[in-house]
Write a protein that holds these residues in place. Structure first.
Motif, PDB file in Angstrom:
ATOM      1  N   ALA A 159       1.813   4.000   1.683  1.00 30.03           N
ATOM      2  CA  ALA A 159       1.770   4.611   3.015  1.00 30.03           C
ATOM      3  C   ALA A 159       2.118   6.096   2.967  1.00 30.03           C
ATOM      4  CB  ALA A 159       2.719   3.879   3.962  1.00 30.03           C
TER       5      ALA A 159
ATOM      6  N   ASN B 219       1.362   8.411   0.662  1.00 35.65           N
ATOM      7  CA  ASN B 219       0.182   9.220   0.339  1.00 35.65           C
ATOM      8  C   ASN B 219      -0.824   9.227   1.482  1.00 35.65           C
ATOM      9  OD1 ASN B 219       0.884  10.323  -2.107  1.00 35.65           O
ATOM     10  ND2 ASN B 219      -0.041   8.697  -3.310  1.00 35.65           N
ATOM     11  N   GLU B 220      -0.991   8.090   2.159  1.00 35.18           N
ATOM     12  CA  GLU B 220      -1.906   8.032   3.300  1.00 35.18           C
ATOM     13  C   GLU B 220      -1.455   8.995   4.399  1.00 35.18           C
ATOM     14  OE1 GLU B 220      -2.352   4.046   4.728  1.00 35.18           O
ATOM     15  OE2 GLU B 220      -3.111   3.318   2.812  1.00 35.18           O
ATOM     16  N   GLN B 221      -0.163   8.973   4.716  1.00 37.09           N
ATOM     17  CA  GLN B 221       0.351   9.862   5.756  1.00 37.09           C
ATOM     18  C   GLN B 221       0.268  11.322   5.331  1.00 37.09           C
ATOM     19  OE1 GLN B 221       4.272   8.387   6.574  1.00 37.09           O
ATOM     20  NE2 GLN B 221       3.512   6.578   7.657  1.00 37.09           N
TER      21      GLN B 221
ATOM     22  N   LYS C 127      -3.227  12.540   5.788  1.00 37.30           N
ATOM     23  CA  LYS C 127      -3.499  12.771   7.209  1.00 37.30           C
ATOM     24  C   LYS C 127      -2.956  14.127   7.643  1.00 37.30           C
ATOM     25  CE  LYS C 127      -3.649   7.990   8.803  1.00 37.30           C
ATOM     26  NZ  LYS C 127      -2.989   6.975   9.636  1.00 37.30           N
TER      27      LYS C 127
ATOM     28  N   LYS D   2       0.846  -1.193   0.000  1.00 33.02           N
ATOM     29  CA  LYS D   2       0.000   0.000   0.000  1.00 33.02           C
ATOM     30  C   LYS D   2       0.881   1.242   0.000  1.00 33.02           C
ATOM     31  CE  LYS D   2      -0.568   0.363   4.974  1.00 33.02           C
ATOM     32  NZ  LYS D   2      -1.471   0.571   6.059  1.00 33.02           N
TER      33      LYS D   2
END
Length: 100
Positions: free
Chosen positions: A52, A54-56, A59, A50
């Motif tokens: 990570a 872009n996810e962080q 956020k 995944k």
């Protein structure tokens, strides 16, 4: 060799405007590259990974939009012994052969 590209980032090579190189790699470099590829080739499923980063990042963006201050994690730097990439690749090949 050190970055994994996610499916959304992969484009067809023909769509890129890559410059032509004048210098061809030496036979030693080609042999080393082939050995590395053969030793590290395995089945790969990009779906197991995944993104990570872009996810962080999302956020942090959402937290800033709400007026919160993001927490910054300290990076751990681990220097390598060899200065050039060719030495590191050769050491990797040697280590892999010893383990076999």
């Amino acid at each position: 060799l050190y970055n994994i590209r996610f499916s959304a980032e992969i484009r067809d090579r023909s769509a890129l405007d890559l410059p032509k190189k004048d210098a061809a790699p030496s036979k030693k470099e080609l042999d080393m590259a082939i050995n590395l590829i053969e030793q590290y080739t395995d089945d790969f499923d990009i779906g197991k990974y995944k993104d990570a980063y872009n996810e962080q990042l999302l956020k942090i963006i959402n937290a800033k939009a709400k007026g919160k201050k993001p927490k910054v994690k300290k990076m751990q730097v681990s220097p390598t012994k060899a200065k050039d990439l060719a030495s590191q690749l050769q050491a990797s090949l040697d280590q892999k052969k010893k383990a076999s």
